[in-house]
Design an enzyme around this catalytic site. Structure first.
Site, PDB file in Angstrom:
ATOM      1  N   SER A 271       5.744  21.234   2.303  1.00 30.74           N
ATOM      2  CA  SER A 271       7.139  20.850   2.534  1.00 30.74           C
ATOM      3  C   SER A 271       7.898  21.846   3.421  1.00 30.74           C
ATOM      4  O   SER A 271       8.725  21.415   4.238  1.00 30.74           O
ATOM      5  CB  SER A 271       7.878  20.634   1.206  1.00 30.74           C
ATOM      6  OG  SER A 271       7.895  21.813   0.437  1.00 30.74           O
TER       7      SER A 271
ATOM      8  N   GLN B  31      -1.752   4.041  20.492  1.00 29.19           N
ATOM      9  CA  GLN B  31      -2.538   4.889  19.589  1.00 29.19           C
ATOM     10  C   GLN B  31      -1.627   5.906  18.912  1.00 29.19           C
ATOM     11  O   GLN B  31      -1.763   6.200  17.722  1.00 29.19           O
ATOM     12  CB  GLN B  31      -3.629   5.629  20.366  1.00 29.19           C
ATOM     13  CG  GLN B  31      -4.822   4.792  20.745  1.00 29.19           C
ATOM     14  CD  GLN B  31      -5.920   5.629  21.364  1.00 29.19           C
ATOM     15  OE1 GLN B  31      -5.699   6.745  21.835  1.00 29.19           O
ATOM     16  NE2 GLN B  31      -7.120   5.102  21.380  1.00 29.19           N
ATOM     17  N   TRP B  32      -0.714   6.461  19.663  1.00 28.47           N
ATOM     18  CA  TRP B  32       0.199   7.494  19.172  1.00 28.47           C
ATOM     19  C   TRP B  32       1.153   6.928  18.120  1.00 28.47           C
ATOM     20  O   TRP B  32       1.466   7.579  17.131  1.00 28.47           O
ATOM     21  CB  TRP B  32       1.010   8.010  20.358  1.00 28.47           C
ATOM     22  CG  TRP B  32       1.525   9.404  20.280  1.00 28.47           C
ATOM     23  CD1 TRP B  32       2.137  10.007  19.220  1.00 28.47           C
ATOM     24  CD2 TRP B  32       1.508  10.369  21.336  1.00 28.47           C
ATOM     25  NE1 TRP B  32       2.514  11.281  19.542  1.00 28.47           N
ATOM     26  CE2 TRP B  32       2.141  11.531  20.848  1.00 28.47           C
ATOM     27  CE3 TRP B  32       1.046  10.361  22.651  1.00 28.47           C
ATOM     28  CZ2 TRP B  32       2.316  12.672  21.634  1.00 28.47           C
ATOM     29  CZ3 TRP B  32       1.216  11.489  23.420  1.00 28.47           C
ATOM     30  CH2 TRP B  32       1.835  12.632  22.919  1.00 28.47           C
TER      31      TRP B  32
ATOM     32  N   GLU C 118      11.705   4.274  22.339  1.00 28.04           N
ATOM     33  CA  GLU C 118      10.889   3.953  23.517  1.00 28.04           C
ATOM     34  C   GLU C 118      11.692   3.133  24.518  1.00 28.04           C
ATOM     35  O   GLU C 118      12.524   2.308  24.131  1.00 28.04           O
ATOM     36  CB  GLU C 118       9.667   3.156  23.049  1.00 28.04           C
ATOM     37  CG  GLU C 118       8.647   2.851  24.110  1.00 28.04           C
ATOM     38  CD  GLU C 118       7.458   2.101  23.515  1.00 28.04           C
ATOM     39  OE1 GLU C 118       6.902   1.232  24.207  1.00 28.04           O
ATOM     40  OE2 GLU C 118       7.082   2.389  22.353  1.00 28.04           O
TER      41      GLU C 118
ATOM     42  N   SER D 223      12.523   0.209  27.135  1.00 31.73           N
ATOM     43  CA  SER D 223      12.226  -1.216  26.986  1.00 31.73           C
ATOM     44  C   SER D 223      12.484  -1.948  28.289  1.00 31.73           C
ATOM     45  O   SER D 223      13.537  -1.774  28.907  1.00 31.73           O
ATOM     46  CB  SER D 223      13.092  -1.830  25.884  1.00 31.73           C
ATOM     47  OG  SER D 223      12.968  -3.241  25.878  1.00 31.73           O
TER      48      SER D 223
ATOM     49  N   ARG E 114      13.108  -4.915  28.364  1.00 37.97           N
ATOM     50  CA  ARG E 114      14.143  -5.928  28.119  1.00 37.97           C
ATOM     51  C   ARG E 114      15.433  -5.511  28.810  1.00 37.97           C
ATOM     52  O   ARG E 114      16.264  -6.355  29.145  1.00 37.97           O
ATOM     53  CB  ARG E 114      14.414  -6.070  26.617  1.00 37.97           C
ATOM     54  CG  ARG E 114      13.285  -6.675  25.806  1.00 37.97           C
ATOM     55  CD  ARG E 114      13.726  -6.884  24.373  1.00 37.97           C
ATOM     56  NE  ARG E 114      14.835  -7.832  24.312  1.00 37.97           N
ATOM     57  CZ  ARG E 114      15.676  -7.931  23.279  1.00 37.97           C
ATOM     58  NH1 ARG E 114      15.543  -7.108  22.237  1.00 37.97           N
ATOM     59  NH2 ARG E 114      16.638  -8.819  23.293  1.00 37.97           N
TER      60      ARG E 114
ATOM     61  N   ARG F  32       8.395  -9.549  32.429  1.00 39.75           N
ATOM     62  CA  ARG F  32       7.426  -8.471  32.188  1.00 39.75           C
ATOM     63  C   ARG F  32       6.084  -8.984  31.682  1.00 39.75           C
ATOM     64  O   ARG F  32       5.097  -8.244  31.671  1.00 39.75           O
ATOM     65  CB  ARG F  32       8.003  -7.456  31.197  1.00 39.75           C
ATOM     66  CG  ARG F  32       8.316  -8.052  29.845  1.00 39.75           C
ATOM     67  CD  ARG F  32       8.950  -7.047  28.907  1.00 39.75           C
ATOM     68  NE  ARG F  32       9.383  -7.694  27.672  1.00 39.75           N
ATOM     69  CZ  ARG F  32       9.741  -7.046  26.564  1.00 39.75           C
ATOM     70  NH1 ARG F  32       9.725  -5.732  26.541  1.00 39.75           N
ATOM     71  NH2 ARG F  32      10.128  -7.693  25.504  1.00 39.75           N
TER      72      ARG F  32
ATOM     73  N   HIS G 146      -0.899  17.314  12.267  1.00 40.09           N
ATOM     74  CA  HIS G 146      -1.780  16.215  11.839  1.00 40.09           C
ATOM     75  C   HIS G 146      -2.225  15.387  13.045  1.00 40.09           C
ATOM     76  O   HIS G 146      -3.409  15.046  13.182  1.00 40.09           O
ATOM     77  CB  HIS G 146      -1.034  15.342  10.825  1.00 40.09           C
ATOM     78  CG  HIS G 146      -1.834  14.191  10.305  1.00 40.09           C
ATOM     79  ND1 HIS G 146      -3.068  14.342   9.712  1.00 40.09           N
ATOM     80  CD2 HIS G 146      -1.580  12.855  10.292  1.00 40.09           C
ATOM     81  CE1 HIS G 146      -3.546  13.160   9.361  1.00 40.09           C
ATOM     82  NE2 HIS G 146      -2.670  12.244   9.707  1.00 40.09           N
TER      83      HIS G 146
ATOM     84  N   ARG H  33      -6.349  13.931  17.319  1.00 41.29           N
ATOM     85  CA  ARG H  33      -6.457  13.538  18.727  1.00 41.29           C
ATOM     86  C   ARG H  33      -7.020  14.626  19.630  1.00 41.29           C
ATOM     87  O   ARG H  33      -7.225  14.386  20.825  1.00 41.29           O
ATOM     88  CB  ARG H  33      -5.087  13.067  19.222  1.00 41.29           C
ATOM     89  CG  ARG H  33      -4.640  11.790  18.526  1.00 41.29           C
ATOM     90  CD  ARG H  33      -5.696  10.690  18.673  1.00 41.29           C
ATOM     91  NE  ARG H  33      -5.450   9.557  17.769  1.00 41.29           N
ATOM     92  CZ  ARG H  33      -6.229   8.501  17.691  1.00 41.29           C
ATOM     93  NH1 ARG H  33      -7.303   8.403  18.437  1.00 41.29           N
ATOM     94  NH2 ARG H  33      -5.952   7.528  16.845  1.00 41.29           N
TER      95      ARG H  33
END
Length: 237
Positions: free
Chosen positions: A57, A77-78, A100, A102, A104, A172, A195, A200
């Site tokens: 923690s 994957q990420w 992320e 977009s 759109r 798109r 982690h 990776r």
């Protein structure tokens, strides 16, 4: 250093961070109303103990924020590290956030990852996933040309759809998806980053995401050198 170029057009940028190795130490010591003002050998021993014994923690009080520009195949994957972001010890919610870009909302010029002729890999002999050795230059050059042609066709259809008044969120659909670069912010605790790195950076991880993991490691070690080293050693057994 706060910016590392990856692949042909991609990058990782360290946007911001909160805390240091000392943050981990003081988060652990607050139970005893203790606090260190600068990192000592005794503090480093405490970090080693916390990592070794799985007392994780305190590592979630140190945070890093990255901007990543990568092909969609790397992005997806990420993303699963955020979907499953309750820490694997079952110790509650992690400090992970993801935002992320977009298509759109934006119609910036699409950029695509295109392997060079000497970067195409063969399928592995004894596995259903992953890759094997680099294929011949001649075969690689053929598939680079094929991919560039495919991208060009998709771009023409995308631009025509926009010109015809089709909304960006539907236009798109014509873009070749997996190699298209996308941009996102990833904010994560030191434990979450460690982690991700341990999985990776492994030899059997897809090479492209390995390259991004190496960049993340270089950037985050400059902020939390002791914590990252100890968490990676612990996860690596």
């Amino acid at each position: 250093m706060s910016f590392i170029k990856v692949l042909d057009e991609g990058y990782v940028r360290l946007v911001d961070h909160m805390g240091s190795d000392l943050t981990v130490v003081n988060a652990a010591r607050v139970s005893y109303a203790k606090e260190s003002s600068e990192l000592s050998d005794r503090d480093i021993k405490l970090i080693k103990f916390l990592a070794r014994e799985g007392h994780t923690s305190p590592f979630r009080h140190a945070i890093a924020q990255f901007e990543v520009y990568a092909p969609l195949m790397v992005c997806r994957q990420w993303w699963k590290y955020v979907v499953g972001s309750a820490h694997y010890e079952g110790t509650g919610d992690s400090l992970d956030a993801w935002n992320e870009s977009s298509r759109r909302y934006i119609t910036e010029e699409p950029v695509f990852y295109t392997p060079k002729a000497n970067e195409w890999r063969s399928k592995p002999e004894n596995s259903k996933q992953g890759s094997g050795d680099i294929i011949s230059w001649e075969m690689g050059e053929k598939h680079t040309r094929e991919l560039l042609s495919y991208i060009e066709i998709g771009m023409q259809k995308y631009e025509q759809a926009l010109a015809d008044g089709i909304c960006a969120e539907q236009a798109r659909l014509f873009l070749p998806a997996y190699g298209m670069y996308v941009r996102w912010y990833w904010t994560a605790s030191v434990q979450s980053v460690a982690h991700f790195l341990m999985q990776r950076l492994e030899h059997d991880a897809q090479k492209e995401i390995q390259d991004y993991a190496k960049a993340i490691l270089e950037l985050i070690k400059s902020i939390y050198p002791v914590s990252i080293d100890e968490l990676i050693v612990r996860e690596n057994g």
